[in-house]
Design a protein around this motif. Sequence first.
Motif, PDB file in Angstrom:
ATOM      1  N   ASP A  94       1.077  -1.268  -0.149  1.00  0.00           N
ATOM      2  CA  ASP A  94       0.046   0.152   0.015  1.00  0.00           C
ATOM      3  C   ASP A  94       0.700   1.302   0.315  1.00  0.00           C
ATOM      4  O   ASP A  94       0.888   2.651  -0.528  1.00  0.00           O
ATOM      5  N   PHE A  95       2.087   1.158   0.597  1.00  0.00           N
ATOM      6  CA  PHE A  95       3.238   2.832   0.626  1.00  0.00           C
ATOM      7  C   PHE A  95       3.458   2.408  -0.193  1.00  0.00           C
ATOM      8  O   PHE A  95       3.690   3.820  -0.967  1.00  0.00           O
ATOM      9  N   VAL A  96       3.958   1.803  -1.140  1.00  0.00           N
ATOM     10  CA  VAL A  96       5.113   2.260  -2.575  1.00  0.00           C
ATOM     11  C   VAL A  96       4.211   2.283  -3.741  1.00  0.00           C
ATOM     12  O   VAL A  96       4.405   3.576  -4.830  1.00  0.00           O
ATOM     13  N   SER A  97       2.477   1.477  -3.213  1.00  0.00           N
ATOM     14  CA  SER A  97       1.437   1.933  -4.491  1.00  0.00           C
ATOM     15  C   SER A  97       0.859   3.342  -4.590  1.00  0.00           C
ATOM     16  O   SER A  97       0.172   3.603  -5.833  1.00  0.00           O
ATOM     17  N   THR A  98       1.369   3.879  -3.327  1.00  0.00           N
ATOM     18  CA  THR A  98       0.659   5.568  -3.116  1.00  0.00           C
ATOM     19  C   THR A  98       0.638   6.120  -4.402  1.00  0.00           C
ATOM     20  O   THR A  98       0.244   7.238  -4.191  1.00  0.00           O
ATOM     21  N   GLY A  99       2.312   6.503  -5.329  1.00  0.00           N
ATOM     22  CA  GLY A  99       2.927   7.352  -6.146  1.00  0.00           C
ATOM     23  C   GLY A  99       1.851   8.544  -6.220  1.00  0.00           C
ATOM     24  O   GLY A  99       2.341   9.719  -5.008  1.00  0.00           O
ATOM     25  N   ALA A 100       1.250   9.216  -6.657  1.00  0.00           N
ATOM     26  CA  ALA A 100       1.166  10.126  -7.439  1.00  0.00           C
ATOM     27  C   ALA A 100      -0.091  10.727  -5.558  1.00  0.00           C
ATOM     28  O   ALA A 100      -0.266  12.345  -5.165  1.00  0.00           O
ATOM     29  N   GLY A 101      -0.210   9.427  -4.999  1.00  0.00           N
ATOM     30  CA  GLY A 101      -1.349   9.868  -3.766  1.00  0.00           C
ATOM     31  C   GLY A 101      -1.314  10.242  -2.657  1.00  0.00           C
ATOM     32  O   GLY A 101      -1.433  10.153  -1.008  1.00  0.00           O
TER      33      GLY A 101
END
Length: 136
Positions: A16-23
């Motif tokens: 979840d943390f690495v997939s935040t991207g522009a989020g």
Amino acid sequence: MTTPTRHSAAAELIADFVSTGAGLADRADLARFLREHRLATEGAIPITLADLDEAIALRDGIRAVLERRAEPDHEAIARGQKVLDGLRVTVRLQASREAPVPLTPAVVDEVRRGLARIAGAWAVVLSTGEWRHMRL
């Protein structure tokens, strides 16, 4: 037919943390992430721009390791490592429901405590080898 593999709670947090991207574009995004993943309390979280920069550096460093490129992003990894080096964690003798990861925060600052919990999850994922099976 393959059996689906369920990732550990630590691996799910890292994913979840690495997939935040522009989020993870501003301090409010970081506060939201920390609250949604129960890494911070529901109250106001004073987050500085330096906190946000550290969170992004940590995320990008972990992502660079998980991408397993032929030529990894050494700069991103070095920046992420610098953040990890600055976090204080302690090892618990026993895991509990409240602290299932053996590395727990040893800091009082809410944001750094949240980042230390992410660091603990990363340590678990590395030590179990689960990182090798994670996909971005």
